[in-house]
Design an enzyme around this catalytic site. Structure first.
Site, mmCIF file in Angstrom:
data_model
loop_
_atom_site.group_PDB
_atom_site.id
_atom_site.type_symbol
_atom_site.label_atom_id
_atom_site.label_comp_id
_atom_site.label_asym_id
_atom_site.label_seq_id
_atom_site.Cartn_x
_atom_site.Cartn_y
_atom_site.Cartn_z
ATOM 1 N N LYS A 22 6.159 -9.564 -10.688
ATOM 2 C CA LYS A 22 4.104 -9.565 -10.026
ATOM 3 C C LYS A 22 4.164 -8.341 -9.920
ATOM 4 O O LYS A 22 3.156 -8.213 -10.639
ATOM 5 C CB LYS A 22 4.312 -9.756 -8.917
ATOM 6 N N ASN A 23 4.960 -7.301 -9.420
ATOM 7 C CA ASN A 23 4.874 -6.150 -9.296
ATOM 8 C C ASN A 23 4.717 -5.122 -9.982
ATOM 9 O O ASN A 23 3.770 -3.691 -10.727
ATOM 10 C CB ASN A 23 5.261 -4.987 -8.049
ATOM 11 N N ARG A 94 -3.512 -5.700 -2.167
ATOM 12 C CA ARG A 94 -4.320 -4.327 -1.800
ATOM 13 C C ARG A 94 -4.280 -4.055 -3.904
ATOM 14 O O ARG A 94 -4.743 -2.513 -4.092
ATOM 15 C CB ARG A 94 -2.811 -3.443 -1.738
ATOM 16 N N CYS A 118 -2.602 -4.168 6.138
ATOM 17 C CA CYS A 118 -2.272 -6.045 6.041
ATOM 18 C C CYS A 118 -1.633 -5.982 6.689
ATOM 19 O O CYS A 118 -1.121 -4.700 7.970
ATOM 20 C CB CYS A 118 -2.306 -5.676 4.116
ATOM 21 N N ARG A 123 -1.748 0.475 5.713
ATOM 22 C CA ARG A 123 -1.895 1.101 4.091
ATOM 23 C C ARG A 123 -2.961 2.102 3.836
ATOM 24 O O ARG A 123 -3.691 1.945 2.932
ATOM 25 C CB ARG A 123 -1.321 -0.386 3.083
ATOM 26 N N PRO A 124 -3.125 3.475 3.906
ATOM 27 C CA PRO A 124 -4.228 4.043 3.343
ATOM 28 C C PRO A 124 -3.692 4.388 2.214
ATOM 29 O O PRO A 124 -2.833 4.258 0.890
ATOM 30 C CB PRO A 124 -3.685 4.969 4.349
ATOM 31 N N MET A 125 -4.812 5.239 1.386
ATOM 32 C CA MET A 125 -4.714 5.348 0.366
ATOM 33 C C MET A 125 -5.114 6.980 0.177
ATOM 34 O O MET A 125 -5.472 6.994 -0.907
ATOM 35 C CB MET A 125 -6.219 4.966 -0.726
ATOM 36 N N LEU A 127 -2.242 9.208 -0.650
ATOM 37 C CA LEU A 127 -1.587 10.057 -2.143
ATOM 38 C C LEU A 127 -3.064 9.300 -3.416
ATOM 39 O O LEU A 127 -3.033 10.471 -4.171
ATOM 40 C CB LEU A 127 -0.622 9.878 -1.827
ATOM 41 N N ASP A 308 11.023 -4.426 0.143
ATOM 42 C CA ASP A 308 11.048 -6.399 -0.128
ATOM 43 C C ASP A 308 11.918 -7.172 0.143
ATOM 44 O O ASP A 308 11.530 -8.179 0.101
ATOM 45 C CB ASP A 308 10.091 -6.324 -1.867
ATOM 46 N N ILE A 330 9.718 2.656 4.624
ATOM 47 C CA ILE A 330 8.648 2.103 4.365
ATOM 48 C C ILE A 330 7.457 2.284 4.582
ATOM 49 O O ILE A 330 6.429 2.572 4.909
ATOM 50 C CB ILE A 330 8.933 1.755 2.815
ATOM 51 N N ARG A 400 1.680 -16.299 -3.737
ATOM 52 C CA ARG A 400 1.539 -15.091 -4.069
ATOM 53 C C ARG A 400 2.390 -14.262 -5.131
ATOM 54 O O ARG A 400 2.180 -13.868 -6.007
ATOM 55 C CB ARG A 400 0.888 -13.760 -3.111
#
Ligand code: EPZ
Length: 422
Positions: A22-23, A94, A118, A123-125, A127, A308, A330, A400
């Site tokens: 998936k990822n 995301r 979430c 989970r900022p952005m 970076l 995960d 994490i 998902r």
């Protein structure tokens, strides 16, 4: 909403095919935006997240055709009609933010909603923003959206990431493929999904080296061409099903499983008393004694123990012999499965980023609720070992990231069924 009912107590014996990751697929699909030629992805997983990414790319004007029952995706973004990723899509997934880098590189602008928090963390952005700004993008946050432009095109740069973010590495590398000059990304993420993305970009004509190491170098080119790429096996699905025989007893062969995708996880699982043998088709996993041993687990970036798989490992350790400490480094809030496991009789104490699990002889089935993708599957695993019936609700989380989990487990003898909700 559908539920899944698991009746515990049956040892497993059988084979489970591992799907495409998936990822990896969620990063490979936006790569189509980098070229006006067709991109074909094979071994694609059949998951609701892939459908969500399909809708997002189609909303940008890309064509995405699902073939062979969803196993093959034919993508083409010859004519883009929009550069906006709307909040209602991004908040659900995301990974929608992975259109930011490709849109900037191909079209010179993008409007991408911030994903919002979430269940597992803020989970900022930052970076992503820092890396793309270093490449010459001008990015402004306005009414919940990132408004990004690259008026003079993107220019190669040396970028040092504070943290080896998977998504930021993917956005930066994809953008750098069409930047002018050389980009060096230091403290790059090393996950197998990054390696898979780079191999696909290289097949499209990108000039990249260093994938899988902490330093990735990209020589920008004028354009990328089409390609066909097979999605790498899903190491998180693999690890999840490796835990199934460990928790329920018996043995399962994971078709397509590869040990190099999960080095630290395999070592840790063997420490609990599981035997992992490589076969011609993948990996065979068997519990070699009556009860698992307690082990300590610390999640880290690749090649460390994957965050995960933390929830799934916790489910196993709930019935292990002894006390285990799990440290989640994490994400700041990734123990929501603990209270649900405690409703099944688990003995867990959570303090900040640490969870102490004291193994109990048996869990007891109960109605439980999923809160995120990996938490939901950890409750299914716990149900395999519990006395009686476990009913896992809100399984849309599960769909998902896991193809037909009830089919794959019942094929190995598990008593598990999906009950259609209203
Ligand atoms: C990817 O998310 C995966 N998702 C996640 O899998 C996985 O848990 C995560 O990598 C870590 O391995 C996909 O690949 C689609 P990160 P991503 O950027 O890219 C912080 C699943 O279950 N951070 O490596 O979002 C962030 O808050 C999902 O399949 C910043 O602070 O992960 C988190 O604490 C869940 N600023 C940490 O870094 C940023 O700009 C790891 O995030 C970006 C991230």
């Amino acid at each position: 909403m559908d539920s899944i009912i698991v009746t515990g107590g049956t040892e497993l014996d059988g084979r489970i095919p591992i799907a495409g990751a998936k990822n990896a697929c969620l990063a490979l699909m936006p790569a189509t935006l980098l070229s006006d030629e067709p991109l074909t992805l094979t071994n694609a997983p059949r998951l609701s997240d892939i459908k969500t990414m399909t809708l997002l790319l189609q909303s940008l004007g890309a064509e995405v055709t699902s073939m062979q029952g969803g196993r093959v995706l034919a993508l083409s973004s010859h004519d883009l009609t929009s550069h906006r990723a709307d909040y209602d899509i991004v908040r659900k997934m995301r990974a929608s933010n992975l259109v930011l880098g490709p849109l900037l590189a191909r079209a010179g602008h993008a409007v991408v909603s911030l994903p919002g928090g979430c269940a597992i963390g803020a989970r900022p952005m930052d970076l992503h923003i820092e890396g793309l700004t270093a490449l010459g993008a001008e990015i402004e946050l306005r009414d919940g959206y990132l408004h990004a432009v690259a008026p003079r095109g993107l220019k190669g740069a040396v970028i040092e990431q504070r943290f080896a973010s998977v998504g930021a590495t993917e956005n930066i590398v994809m953008a750098a493929t069409l930047a002018k000059g050389t980009t060096v990304l230091r403290n790059a993420a090393r996950e197998p999904e990054i390696v898979d993305l780079v191999q696909c970009l290289r097949a499209m004509g990108a000039r990249i080296e260093g994938e899988g190491t902490t330093e990735i170098r990209v020589e920008g080119v004028d354009r990328l061409h089409g390609a066909t790429h097979a999605v790498v096996a899903d190491r998180i699905e693999l690890g999840t099903y490796m835990i199934a025989p460990a928790i329920a007893g018996g043995s399962v062969e994971l078709i397509g499983g590869r040990r190099d995708l999960l080095p630290a996880f395999c070592e840790k699982l063997e420490e609990t008393g599981v035997e992992i043998t490589e076969t011609n088709s993948g990996l065979k996993v068997a519990r070699v004694n009556g009860r698992s041993h307690a082990v300590d687990v610390k999640t880290e970036v690749f090649p460390g123990f994957p965050t995960d798989l933390q929830a799934q490992m916790m489910a196993l350790l709930c019935t292990a012999d002894g006390v285990s400490v799990l440290e989640e480094t994490i994400f700041e809030n990734r123990f929501m499965h603990a209270p649900e496991l405690m409703r099944m009789g688990a003995n867990i104490e959570v303090h900040g980023g640490h969870a102490t699990v004291t193994g109990v002889d048996r869990l007891r089935g109960a109605p439980v609720m999923a809160t995120d993708l990996r938490a939901s599957v950890s409750l299914i695993l716990a149900g395999l070992a519990a006395e009686g019936e476990t009913v896992v609700n809100r399984v849309y989380h599960l769909d998902r990231g896991y193809e037909r989990v009830e089919e794959k487990l019942s094929a190995c003898g598990a008593r598990i069924e999906r009950v259609k909700g209203e």
